[in-house]
Design a protein around this motif. Structure first.
Motif, mmCIF file in Angstrom:
data_model
loop_
_atom_site.group_PDB
_atom_site.id
_atom_site.type_symbol
_atom_site.label_atom_id
_atom_site.label_comp_id
_atom_site.label_asym_id
_atom_site.label_seq_id
_atom_site.Cartn_x
_atom_site.Cartn_y
_atom_site.Cartn_z
ATOM 1 N N ASP A 26 -16.774 17.054 -10.160
ATOM 2 C CA ASP A 26 -15.783 15.996 -10.370
ATOM 3 C C ASP A 26 -14.406 16.381 -9.791
ATOM 4 O O ASP A 26 -13.961 17.522 -9.927
ATOM 5 N N THR A 27 -13.756 15.414 -9.171
ATOM 6 C CA THR A 27 -12.457 15.712 -8.541
ATOM 7 C C THR A 27 -11.278 15.484 -9.501
ATOM 8 O O THR A 27 -10.164 15.924 -9.219
ATOM 9 N N HIS A 28 -11.519 14.787 -10.616
ATOM 10 C CA HIS A 28 -10.378 14.306 -11.406
ATOM 11 C C HIS A 28 -9.465 15.406 -11.928
ATOM 12 O O HIS A 28 -8.247 15.249 -11.930
ATOM 13 N N SER A 29 -10.065 16.522 -12.375
ATOM 14 C CA SER A 29 -9.214 17.566 -12.944
ATOM 15 C C SER A 29 -8.273 18.120 -11.868
ATOM 16 O O SER A 29 -7.122 18.454 -12.145
ATOM 17 N N ILE A 54 -7.118 16.473 -9.216
ATOM 18 C CA ILE A 54 -6.097 15.455 -8.915
ATOM 19 C C ILE A 54 -5.023 15.474 -10.014
ATOM 20 O O ILE A 54 -3.825 15.530 -9.727
ATOM 21 N N ASP A 55 -5.470 15.495 -11.272
ATOM 22 C CA ASP A 55 -4.506 15.547 -12.394
ATOM 23 C C ASP A 55 -3.638 16.789 -12.299
ATOM 24 O O ASP A 55 -2.434 16.737 -12.551
ATOM 25 N N CYS A 114 -5.661 6.643 -6.182
ATOM 26 C CA CYS A 114 -7.103 6.839 -6.329
ATOM 27 C C CYS A 114 -7.835 5.669 -5.712
ATOM 28 O O CYS A 114 -7.406 4.529 -5.841
ATOM 29 N N PHE A 143 -16.172 7.175 -6.612
ATOM 30 C CA PHE A 143 -16.502 8.517 -6.200
ATOM 31 C C PHE A 143 -15.367 9.523 -6.254
ATOM 32 O O PHE A 143 -15.366 10.527 -5.550
ATOM 33 N N GLY A 144 -14.370 9.259 -7.095
ATOM 34 C CA GLY A 144 -13.301 10.235 -7.285
ATOM 35 C C GLY A 144 -12.572 10.584 -6.011
ATOM 36 O O GLY A 144 -12.168 11.724 -5.794
ATOM 37 N N THR A 145 -12.408 9.605 -5.137
ATOM 38 C CA THR A 145 -11.681 9.849 -3.901
ATOM 39 C C THR A 145 -10.213 9.549 -4.145
ATOM 40 O O THR A 145 -9.896 8.526 -4.748
ATOM 41 N N ALA A 146 -9.333 10.429 -3.709
ATOM 42 C CA ALA A 146 -7.905 10.155 -3.917
ATOM 43 C C ALA A 146 -7.067 10.760 -2.811
ATOM 44 O O ALA A 146 -7.409 11.807 -2.248
ATOM 45 N N ARG A 175 -15.413 13.853 -3.382
ATOM 46 C CA ARG A 175 -16.514 14.579 -4.019
ATOM 47 C C ARG A 175 -17.608 14.783 -2.980
ATOM 48 O O ARG A 175 -17.933 13.856 -2.220
#
Ligand code: ATP
Ligand code: MG
Length: 365
Positions: free
Chosen positions: A47-50, A52-53, A65, A69-72, A86
């Motif tokens: 997962d990419t979210h952590s 990015i945060d 974002c 697919f957690g693209t940002a 991801r």
């Protein structure tokens, strides 16, 4: 060197979040040839979210974002632009369609890329920071200098790669590899690019015009017959690369298309602001008359580049204004038609100064 510190910090965060991350694509390629770029693609197994945060909290970064697919895209104050994706495997349901994606590992993510030179990955994980993952002979392609697809269906799956191939080939001076050239010709012969939407073709053309070596890329696209998918029988010349902005380049190209100038500009589906300069130069040429308002400095530059022998008087704004005609006794509709005649005469070089313009108008009375 700030980018290293930032990538290291992201790598540490990745370890904490139990994911793996690599800097890939253009960043890895350019670093290998000794260039640093501020655009970094980071692909993440997991997962990419952590991550990015983390960038938002630690660096006050701005994050946009994108849907799936957690693209940002994460913009940092120091100028770094990080694109998080991801790791994914792609499946093309039919040629030129957008792919179906599913989460996967690094190997599949590199496999889905356009060319071997763009498929190098640099780990950003602690303990192996900047270690190269060269799973598809990327180092050889970059050091010897050639453009090679990763598999034989590459141009069929995604014909935008045809445009990308000529763009990278022109930028780096790297020829297409033998097999890639064969596949390229085959894809053009089979008109694969015509399956793309107009907007996708235009996006690729715009990217070519944003390069410093647009002429070389267009020549290459032309050599392979790819340019016809952008605009049939496009006229272009090496002069475009004396211009630095895309806006100026399309304005020059629009003049080069002759009668088809306006069609060419409309075919690019650009927002109105992006075409103002084109229409300024095209309007001037069609009118064959002195412009009522002074031409912008950019328009003058483009016209002179297109036609170096243009007489300076053809570029001068109209010598008289509506109030001058009014003062000379013209009324209502007469004013416009008198100034129109003056504009034509001035453009033809018959009127050189204000005094001559006044007597021209007096003679029309
Ligand atoms: P540039 O220096 O122009 O930014 P780049 O290699 O970074 O070059 P991008 O368009 O920014 O190119 O794309 C980033 C990466 O994504 C590429 O290096 C490539 O691996 C992958 N990529 C982009 N577009 C495609 C595509 N159409 N097909 C396959 N992979 C692609
Ligand atoms: Mg890039």
């Amino acid at each position: 060197m700030e980018y290293k510190l930032i990538l290291k910090a992201i790598g540490l965060e990745a370890e904490r979040a139990k994911v793996k991350a690599w800097a890939v694509g253009g960043f890895a390629r350019d670093r290998f040839i000794g260039k640093t770029t501020k655009d970094i693609d980071i692909c993440v197994e997991g997962d990419t979210h952590s991550l990015i945060d983390f960038c938002v909290k630690k660096y006050g970064a701005e994050a946009k974002c994108f849907k799936a697919f957690g693209t940002a895209r994460v913009n940092l104050a120091c100028g770094l632009k990080l694109d998080f994706v991801r790791c994914r495997a792609e499946l093309y349901p039919k040629p030129a369609a957008l792919p179906k994606v599913r989460p996967s590992g690094l190997k599949d993510d590199l496999m889905r890329r356009d060319f071997t030179c763009n498929a190098l990955a640099l780990s950003i994980m602690p303990g192996e920071f900047l270690k190269e993952y060269d799973l598809f002979n990327s180092r050889e392609a970059i050091s010897k200098g050639y453009i090679e697809v990763l598999h034989d269906k590459s141009f069929v799956d995604d014909p935008t790669r045809l445009f990308r191939a000529v763009r990278f080939s022109a930028r780096f001076g790297w020829p297409l590899g033998k097999n890639t050239e064969r596949l390229f010709r085959e894809a053009v012969r089979e008109k694969r690019a015509s399956l793309l939407s107009r907007q996708r073709i235009v996006n690729e053309f715009v990217k070519i015009l944003r390069e410093k070596c647009s002429y070389k890329a267009l020549k290459l696209a032309d050599k392979y017959g790819l340019l016809d998918f952008v605009f049939g029988n496009l006229k272009y010349g090496s002069k475009i690369d004396t211009l630095s902005t895309f806006e100026e380049k399309i304005a020059l190209l629009s003049l080069m298309q002759g009668e088809r100038g306006a069609d060419f500009v409309s075919s690019l589906l650009l927002p109105k602001e992006g075409t103002a300069l084109c229409f300024e130069v095209l309007k001037w040429r069609e009118a064959k008359a002195a412009p009522a308002k002074a031409l912008s400095a950019k328009a003058v530059k483009i016209i002179k580049l297109y036609k170096p022998a243009v007489e300076p008087f053809k570029l001068r704004p109209l010598l008289l204004k509506a109030e001058d005609a009014l003062a000379l006794g013209f009324k209502g509709g007469e004013i416009g038609s008198a100034l129109k005649k003056l504009a034509k005469a001035q453009y033809r070089g018959k009127i050189k100064n204000k005094r001559a313009a006044v007597s021209f108008l007096k003679n029309l009375k």
